[in-house]
Motif scaffolding. Structure first.
Motif, PDB file in Angstrom:
ATOM      1  N   PHE A 266       1.048  -1.434  -0.096  1.00  0.00           N
ATOM      2  CA  PHE A 266      -0.043   0.093   0.194  1.00  0.00           C
ATOM      3  C   PHE A 266       0.874   1.283   0.163  1.00  0.00           C
ATOM      4  N   PHE A 267       1.814   1.324   0.761  1.00  0.00           N
ATOM      5  CA  PHE A 267       2.669   2.632   0.867  1.00  0.00           C
ATOM      6  C   PHE A 267       3.610   2.751  -0.385  1.00  0.00           C
ATOM      7  N   THR A 268       4.133   1.516  -0.988  1.00  0.00           N
ATOM      8  CA  THR A 268       4.785   1.669  -2.068  1.00  0.00           C
ATOM      9  C   THR A 268       3.638   2.390  -3.324  1.00  0.00           C
ATOM     10  N   GLN A 269       2.625   1.845  -3.245  1.00  0.00           N
ATOM     11  CA  GLN A 269       1.594   2.328  -4.398  1.00  0.00           C
ATOM     12  C   GLN A 269       1.273   3.874  -4.038  1.00  0.00           C
ATOM     13  N   LEU A 270       1.232   4.067  -2.778  1.00  0.00           N
ATOM     14  CA  LEU A 270       0.967   5.598  -2.368  1.00  0.00           C
ATOM     15  C   LEU A 270       1.818   6.432  -2.685  1.00  0.00           C
ATOM     16  N   GLN A 271       3.150   6.128  -2.512  1.00  0.00           N
ATOM     17  CA  GLN A 271       4.242   6.896  -3.083  1.00  0.00           C
ATOM     18  C   GLN A 271       3.969   7.168  -4.526  1.00  0.00           C
ATOM     19  N   LYS A 272       3.683   5.994  -5.392  1.00  0.00           N
ATOM     20  CA  LYS A 272       3.605   6.200  -6.760  1.00  0.00           C
ATOM     21  C   LYS A 272       2.224   7.323  -7.161  1.00  0.00           C
ATOM     22  N   ALA A 273       1.276   7.005  -6.301  1.00  0.00           N
ATOM     23  CA  ALA A 273       0.019   7.845  -6.478  1.00  0.00           C
ATOM     24  C   ALA A 273       0.094   9.117  -6.086  1.00  0.00           C
ATOM     25  N   LYS A 274       1.113   9.542  -5.204  1.00  0.00           N
ATOM     26  CA  LYS A 274       1.648  10.880  -4.816  1.00  0.00           C
ATOM     27  C   LYS A 274       2.227  11.529  -5.980  1.00  0.00           C
ATOM     28  N   GLY A 275       3.398  10.853  -6.718  1.00  0.00           N
ATOM     29  CA  GLY A 275       4.224  11.167  -7.850  1.00  0.00           C
ATOM     30  C   GLY A 275       3.382  11.389  -9.017  1.00  0.00           C
ATOM     31  N   ALA A 276       2.148  10.794  -9.134  1.00  0.00           N
ATOM     32  CA  ALA A 276       1.190  10.910 -10.348  1.00  0.00           C
ATOM     33  C   ALA A 276       0.418  12.064  -9.941  1.00  0.00           C
ATOM     34  N   THR A 277      -0.008  12.112  -8.565  1.00  0.00           N
ATOM     35  CA  THR A 277      -0.939  13.331  -8.219  1.00  0.00           C
ATOM     36  C   THR A 277      -0.202  14.952  -8.404  1.00  0.00           C
ATOM     37  N   GLU A 278       1.094  14.668  -8.103  1.00  0.00           N
ATOM     38  CA  GLU A 278       2.032  16.062  -8.431  1.00  0.00           C
ATOM     39  C   GLU A 278       1.846  16.449  -9.868  1.00  0.00           C
ATOM     40  N   ARG A 279       2.118  15.462 -10.745  1.00  0.00           N
ATOM     41  CA  ARG A 279       1.825  15.885 -12.298  1.00  0.00           C
ATOM     42  C   ARG A 279       0.415  16.365 -12.744  1.00  0.00           C
ATOM     43  N   ILE A 280      -0.387  15.617 -12.167  1.00  0.00           N
ATOM     44  CA  ILE A 280      -1.959  15.846 -12.559  1.00  0.00           C
ATOM     45  C   ILE A 280      -2.383  17.121 -11.963  1.00  0.00           C
ATOM     46  N   ILE A 281      -2.081  17.514 -10.762  1.00  0.00           N
ATOM     47  CA  ILE A 281      -2.181  18.880 -10.437  1.00  0.00           C
ATOM     48  C   ILE A 281      -1.496  19.839 -10.658  1.00  0.00           C
ATOM     49  N   LYS A 282      -0.265  19.763 -11.220  1.00  0.00           N
ATOM     50  CA  LYS A 282       0.523  20.672 -12.029  1.00  0.00           C
ATOM     51  C   LYS A 282      -0.236  21.061 -13.382  1.00  0.00           C
ATOM     52  N   THR A 283      -0.795  19.973 -13.923  1.00  0.00           N
ATOM     53  CA  THR A 283      -1.403  20.309 -15.258  1.00  0.00           C
ATOM     54  C   THR A 283      -2.717  21.190 -14.950  1.00  0.00           C
ATOM     55  N   LEU A 284      -3.523  20.625 -13.992  1.00  0.00           N
ATOM     56  CA  LEU A 284      -4.681  21.350 -13.583  1.00  0.00           C
ATOM     57  C   LEU A 284      -4.549  22.557 -13.183  1.00  0.00           C
ATOM     58  N   GLU A 285      -3.348  23.141 -12.751  1.00  0.00           N
ATOM     59  CA  GLU A 285      -3.084  24.429 -12.353  1.00  0.00           C
ATOM     60  C   GLU A 285      -2.764  25.168 -13.434  1.00  0.00           C
ATOM     61  N   GLN A 286      -2.605  24.837 -14.488  1.00  0.00           N
ATOM     62  CA  GLN A 286      -2.027  25.764 -15.516  1.00  0.00           C
ATOM     63  C   GLN A 286      -3.225  26.767 -16.069  1.00  0.00           C
ATOM     64  N   TYR A 287      -2.767  27.649 -16.495  1.00  0.00           N
ATOM     65  CA  TYR A 287      -3.509  28.824 -16.999  1.00  0.00           C
ATOM     66  C   TYR A 287      -4.314  28.588 -18.347  1.00  0.00           C
ATOM     67  N   GLU A 288      -5.770  28.715 -18.273  1.00  0.00           N
ATOM     68  CA  GLU A 288      -6.502  28.144 -19.440  1.00  0.00           C
ATOM     69  C   GLU A 288      -7.271  29.438 -20.177  1.00  0.00           C
ATOM     70  N   GLU A 289      -7.735  29.321 -21.263  1.00  0.00           N
ATOM     71  CA  GLU A 289      -8.375  30.241 -21.764  1.00  0.00           C
ATOM     72  C   GLU A 289      -9.787  30.062 -21.379  1.00  0.00           C
ATOM     73  N   ASP A 290     -10.469  31.407 -21.548  1.00  0.00           N
ATOM     74  CA  ASP A 290     -11.865  31.793 -21.155  1.00  0.00           C
ATOM     75  C   ASP A 290     -12.651  31.966 -22.447  1.00  0.00           C
ATOM     76  N   HIS A 291     -13.270  31.109 -22.769  1.00  0.00           N
ATOM     77  CA  HIS A 291     -14.015  31.255 -24.030  1.00  0.00           C
ATOM     78  C   HIS A 291     -15.364  31.821 -23.862  1.00  0.00           C
ATOM     79  N   THR A 292     -15.615  32.285 -22.903  1.00  0.00           N
ATOM     80  CA  THR A 292     -17.296  32.805 -22.727  1.00  0.00           C
ATOM     81  C   THR A 292     -17.277  34.330 -22.428  1.00  0.00           C
ATOM     82  N   SER A 293     -16.119  34.630 -21.540  1.00  0.00           N
ATOM     83  CA  SER A 293     -16.133  36.052 -21.026  1.00  0.00           C
ATOM     84  C   SER A 293     -16.138  37.047 -22.026  1.00  0.00           C
ATOM     85  N   GLY A 294     -16.663  37.961 -21.968  1.00  0.00           N
ATOM     86  CA  GLY A 294     -16.614  39.322 -23.083  1.00  0.00           C
ATOM     87  C   GLY A 294     -18.019  39.151 -23.691  1.00  0.00           C
TER      88      GLY A 294
END
Length: 588
Positions: free
Chosen positions: A301-329
């Motif tokens: 479990f703890f081995t898999q948890l370490q892998k999941a935390k590493g995967a989470t780090e990259r997923i969160i980094k992607t989700l935090e990226q600036y994105e286009e706003d298509h509807t404002s304006g």
């Protein structure tokens, strides 16, 4: 993000899972079922203890056997339900994560794609989310039930014989001394392995998507070496992971086996001295097994948890990226206005300006051609008009308003773009012409667009006509056919602003005739901007801009530039048959 990098910090992982809104009733149901299964299992050694201490044929009554059978059946059913519910939760979490990532990828701005490879993003969608799913579906219940099993077993053992229990508990700090440092090492290896997996996926995606280029260039051996290097790197990370497992598993097994030997030896002495019954010793061993098994599960479990935390780090980094706003304006209402480019300056990141102080006006309903040497910034200007990038200085206006005042959806819906190599998706001709249309397109509308684009000629020759598959990136069609499909797509959108980027430069003469006729239909009544290397296609433009090294060095009609701009005249002399008259230079 810094918190996510600490191997002991679970919060980013837990927060990410919470954001996917997993079904709490299902999760609690799965955990409760697992706990119930574990609790039932805790009573079995006590039953065994009584059976050993007072074993005789007369003590085996049918009621006891029925109760035991029911307990085993209930344990099996609850365990199966728990596994299904947890798999359902895990699949839901992963589906939601992939949904968020996919939605994010589609609204990330073009500069993000300039710096990230497609394969790496595919790895986020598949490999990293798969690691998170594996932790939830395969190891989460084992963690919770293991805790219950260990706490319950130790509690019962303290009641049975506290001295032997204390001896057993000495193994706990020893085990932790092994697991904690190796867990940190596992996290580092896992992060490197997943990064290398992403790079490897990016590399093979690029090679396979351009396999014709690879074969035409005889680059199979080069790409094989690159792929082999990636495989070797993954192999090395796998070996490092294997080394950690090779240390963890045997040490845990050694500690547990040594503990079992001590307990059996010490317990046997207690039994022989009469201070412990044989049933107590059997129960003690069974409970010890119920402690040992979860301990091995904890390791995984703890081995898999370490892998999941590493995967989470990259997923969160992607989700935090600036994105286009298509509807404002605001919504663009009056498109039939001049497009004004004023003091426009732009440069890519960490580079010198590509465009410098551009000034011009594209009149509504007229054709503005953009010509000049390669690398002058012509396509970059189109990217700024599409709002893929933001200028460093200056503005682009339509009428009195900046184009940034309008929503991206509203602005881009008014633009039809036809490039040199019109991009197609894998699918049918119908799907490609109708691509991006929100409303249902009738057969009449579809056929009219194809006819205006001069695409109906070759479409009608196909057996399946508009349902003909075009292949990946339209590989089954010729260049001219792809261009006409792209023009039909633009006609169907009915844009008010048209941008043509070298739309006929790579075609043969026959295809160019058809495409040029289609473009004439497309350009009618629209504000048109044309990038052209072939001056023959733009000599009749209402305005020609000559761009070199990011600056407009000439502006006017073809005839005006022939007389006023030496480099344009040189271009024209090379491409067009010219002769000099008493009135000036003429085309023959």
């Amino acid at each position: 993000m810094k918190k996510a990098q600490k191997s002991g910090d679970w919060r980013p992982f837990i927060d990410l899972i919470r954001q996917t809104n997993p079904s709490k009733p299902m999760l609690m149901g799965a955990i409760l079922m697992s706990i119930a299964t574990t609790i039932v299992g805790l009573f079995i050694p006590l039953f065994t203890k009584s059976l050993v201490d007072s074993f005789s044929l007369t003590s085996l009554n049918p009621g006891t056997i029925v109760v035991l059978v029911i307990a085993f059946i209930a344990q099996t059913i609850s365990g199966g339900i728990s596994i299904y519910l947890l798999n359902h939760v895990g699949q839901t979490v992963v589906a939601n994560l992939r949904d968020r990532l996919w939605k994010k990828f589609l609204v990330l701005p073009i500069p993000y794609y300039d710096h990230h490879r497609t394969g790496e993003m595919l790895s986020r969608m598949t490999n990293d989310t798969g690691v998170v799913k594996g932790l939830i579906t395969n190891h989460l219940t084992g963690f919770f039930t293991g805790i219950i099993s260990i706490i319950g077993s130790i509690t019962v053992l303290l009641i049975i014989d506290w001295k032997m229990t204390l001896i057993m508990l000495i193994a706990v700090p020893t085990t932790l001394l092994v697991l904690i440092p190796l867990g940190r090492q596992t996290f580092k290896i896992s992060r490197g392995l997943q990064n290398e997996t992403a790079h490897f996926t990016a590399m093979i995606t690029q090679v396979l998507s351009e396999i014709r280029l690879v074969k035409a260039s005889n680059a199979e051996s080069v790409e094989y070496k690159n792929g082999k290097q990636g495989i070797s790197n993954l192999f090395q990370f796998g070996l490092k992971e294997g080394k950690v497992q090779a240390v963890i598993s045997p040490i845990i097994s050694l500690i547990m086996m040594a503990l079992l030997v001590v307990i059996i030896g010490y317990g046997g002495m207690r039994v022989s001295s009469g201070s412990l019954s044989a049933g107590d010793l059997v129960a003690f061993i069974l409970y010890l097994i119920q402690i040992i098994l979860p301990m091995t599960q904890f390791t995984t479990f703890f081995t898999q948890l370490q892998k999941a935390k590493g995967a989470t780090e990259r997923i969160i980094k992607t989700l935090e990226q600036y994105e286009e706003d298509h509807t404002s304006g605001q919504k663009l209402q009056n498109i039939y206005q001049p497009i004004t480019v004023e003091r426009l300056t732009f440069g890519y990141e960490n580079g010198k300006p590509v465009l410098m102080d551009l000034n011009f006006i594209a009149e509504p309903g007229k054709v503005t051609a953009i010509v000049g040497p390669s690398g002058g910034g012509k396509t970059t200007l189109f990217s700024l008009l599409e709002r893929y990038y933001s200028p460093l200085e200056g503005t682009i206006r339509i009428g009195p308003d900046s184009i940034n005042d309008f929503s991206l959806k509203s602005w881009r819906s008014q633009i039809g773009y036809v490039s040199q190599d019109s991009p197609l998706i894998a699918g049918t001709i119908r799907e490609n012409i109708c691509y991006g249309m929100e409303k249902e397109i009738s057969d009449t509308e579809l056929q009219h667009a194809a006819k205006m684009a001069y695409a109906d000629h070759f479409i009608d020759e196909f057996l399946e006509r508009y349902e003909t598959e075009v292949g990946e990136r339209g590989i089954k069609l010729s260049g001219g056919q792809r261009q006409r499909i792209g023009i039909a797509r633009a006609l169907l959108r009915n844009p008010k602003i048209l941008m043509l980027d070298e739309a006929t430069s790579s075609l043969d003469s026959q295809s160019e005739i058809y495409v040029q006729k289609a473009l004439e239909n497309l350009m009618t009544g629209r504000t048109t901007l044309v990038i052209a290397h072939r001056l023959s296609t733009v000599v009749d433009a209402d305005q020609i801009l000559f761009i070199e090294k990011g600056r407009i060095t000439g502006k006017g009609t073809h005839r005006e530039l022939l007389h006023s701009h030496p480099m344009y005249r040189e271009f024209a002399t090379q491409q067009l048959r010219l002769h000099t008259t008493t009135d000036g230079i003429e085309i023959m």
